[in-house]
Motif scaffolding. Sequence first.
Motif, mmCIF file in Angstrom:
data_model
loop_
_atom_site.group_PDB
_atom_site.id
_atom_site.type_symbol
_atom_site.label_atom_id
_atom_site.label_comp_id
_atom_site.label_asym_id
_atom_site.label_seq_id
_atom_site.Cartn_x
_atom_site.Cartn_y
_atom_site.Cartn_z
ATOM 1 N N ALA A 21 36.977 43.637 32.025
ATOM 2 C CA ALA A 21 35.745 42.947 32.419
ATOM 3 C C ALA A 21 35.300 41.992 31.309
ATOM 4 C CB ALA A 21 34.638 43.957 32.728
ATOM 5 N N PRO A 22 34.573 40.920 31.694
ATOM 6 C CA PRO A 22 34.182 39.885 30.724
ATOM 7 C C PRO A 22 33.022 40.300 29.829
ATOM 8 C CG PRO A 22 33.346 39.327 32.910
ATOM 9 C CD PRO A 22 34.178 40.563 33.073
ATOM 10 N N HIS A 23 32.840 39.527 28.746
ATOM 11 C CA HIS A 23 31.797 39.875 27.771
ATOM 12 C C HIS A 23 30.912 38.690 27.396
ATOM 13 C CE1 HIS A 23 35.458 39.074 25.074
ATOM 14 N NE2 HIS A 23 34.658 38.041 24.894
ATOM 15 N N ALA A 24 30.813 37.692 28.275
ATOM 16 C CA ALA A 24 29.888 36.580 28.010
ATOM 17 C C ALA A 24 28.457 37.048 28.287
ATOM 18 C CB ALA A 24 30.241 35.386 28.883
ATOM 19 N N GLY A 25 27.487 36.182 28.068
ATOM 20 C CA GLY A 25 26.102 36.514 28.391
ATOM 21 C C GLY A 25 25.992 36.943 29.845
ATOM 22 N N MET A 109 28.421 43.643 24.406
ATOM 23 C CA MET A 109 28.004 43.150 25.727
ATOM 24 C C MET A 109 28.349 44.114 26.865
ATOM 25 S SD MET A 109 26.304 40.531 25.031
ATOM 26 C CE MET A 109 25.966 39.920 26.684
ATOM 27 N N HIS A 110 29.170 45.123 26.583
ATOM 28 C CA HIS A 110 29.509 46.096 27.634
ATOM 29 C C HIS A 110 28.595 47.313 27.632
ATOM 30 C CE1 HIS A 110 33.093 44.353 29.438
ATOM 31 N NE2 HIS A 110 33.353 43.862 28.237
ATOM 32 N N LEU A 111 27.824 47.485 26.574
ATOM 33 C CA LEU A 111 27.102 48.753 26.415
ATOM 34 C C LEU A 111 26.055 48.981 27.501
ATOM 35 C CD1 LEU A 111 26.732 48.865 22.521
ATOM 36 C CD2 LEU A 111 28.581 49.745 23.968
ATOM 37 N N SER A 159 37.732 44.639 27.133
ATOM 38 C CA SER A 159 36.787 43.516 27.098
ATOM 39 C C SER A 159 37.528 42.194 26.935
ATOM 40 C CB SER A 159 35.816 43.735 25.933
ATOM 41 O OG SER A 159 34.938 42.645 25.798
ATOM 42 N N SER A 160 37.383 41.303 27.902
ATOM 43 C CA SER A 160 38.041 39.994 27.786
ATOM 44 C C SER A 160 37.439 38.980 28.739
ATOM 45 C CB SER A 160 39.537 40.108 28.104
ATOM 46 O OG SER A 160 40.182 38.869 27.862
ATOM 47 N N TYR A 258 36.117 34.044 34.009
ATOM 48 C CA TYR A 258 35.814 35.480 33.968
ATOM 49 C C TYR A 258 36.601 36.173 35.075
ATOM 50 C CZ TYR A 258 31.819 33.198 31.771
ATOM 51 O OH TYR A 258 31.023 32.387 30.991
ATOM 52 N N ALA A 259 37.222 37.296 34.731
ATOM 53 C CA ALA A 259 37.986 38.052 35.740
ATOM 54 C C ALA A 259 37.728 39.534 35.526
ATOM 55 C CB ALA A 259 39.477 37.749 35.615
ATOM 56 N N SER A 260 37.633 40.269 36.631
ATOM 57 C CA SER A 260 37.406 41.708 36.563
ATOM 58 C C SER A 260 38.534 42.431 37.290
ATOM 59 C CB SER A 260 36.067 42.076 37.210
ATOM 60 O OG SER A 260 35.016 41.790 36.330
ATOM 61 N N ALA A 261 39.057 43.475 36.648
ATOM 62 C CA ALA A 261 40.129 44.277 37.250
ATOM 63 C C ALA A 261 39.772 45.757 37.161
ATOM 64 C CB ALA A 261 41.444 44.027 36.531
ATOM 65 N N VAL A 262 40.304 46.510 38.115
ATOM 66 C CA VAL A 262 40.103 47.963 38.172
ATOM 67 C C VAL A 262 41.466 48.630 38.038
ATOM 68 C CG1 VAL A 262 39.351 49.885 39.632
ATOM 69 C CG2 VAL A 262 38.075 47.716 39.642
#
Length: 266
Positions: A21-25, A109-111, A159-160, A258-262
């Motif tokens: 998952a991404p970590h931008a604002g 940013m993930h917390l 995180s990416s 931004y890309a999200s994977a499970v």
Amino acid sequence: QLQNWLDAVAPSAGTARALIAPHAGYSYSGPTAAHAYRHIDPTGITRVFVLGPSHHVYMKNCAVTACDAYETPLGDIPIDRAMSAQLEATGEFGVMDSSTDEDEHSIEMHLAYVHQAMRGQPYALVPILVGALSDKDEAKYGRLLAPYLDDPCNLFIISSDFCHWGKRFQYTYYDTRFAQICQSIEALDRQGMQLIENQDADGFHKYQKEFKNTICGRHPIAVLLHALPAARTKHRVTFVQYAQSSAVTRKEDSSVSYASAVVSLA
């Protein structure tokens, strides 16, 4: 706000054992991250590993935190000091100094999302800062972390962000077969995403060597890709969302993807 984004997503890829998952604002990448975080079932999870790339400090290894807890606006998150010590005892992990720890946003940013997705269930955090690893070291850390991926008490967050395109990122790759630059960026990202879904660590390494796509979490992703085949349990990787901060149409523009994977049990 985070809960609104989570509520807007219908889970489609099974229960997450790990996420990319991404970590931008949050205003930029929060909606995309929600697509990954929505797949977490906190039942039974007691430990959350967060692997984030090092943006500010050049290092060739991985490092754990020296902190006992991370302070967040949502409350303190305890660090699993025993697990950090266990990793440190392998001789392969350094320890972040306090300024590196405080400055690094790829973990921070993930917390809030982790806190939200755990829905009040107690857990401890294992933050791991991932340096500029060689492909051999990516494989070594993947093998080292694989047994923890097998344990259903653990959840892994990788995180990416994906392509950082534009002169300010010193990256302007454009495949002219596409009418728009943003289409070329998406095609390039999706080529990498396909290799990740295929759990093809070697293919991902070759792709990075050829295109040098500015995926800032390429090393944490590669560690995951090496951990998956080394784990006893078999997993599948499914990308569930892709977005760009803006649609680049001119060479003067810039964007971040931004890309999200499970990662779920196969």
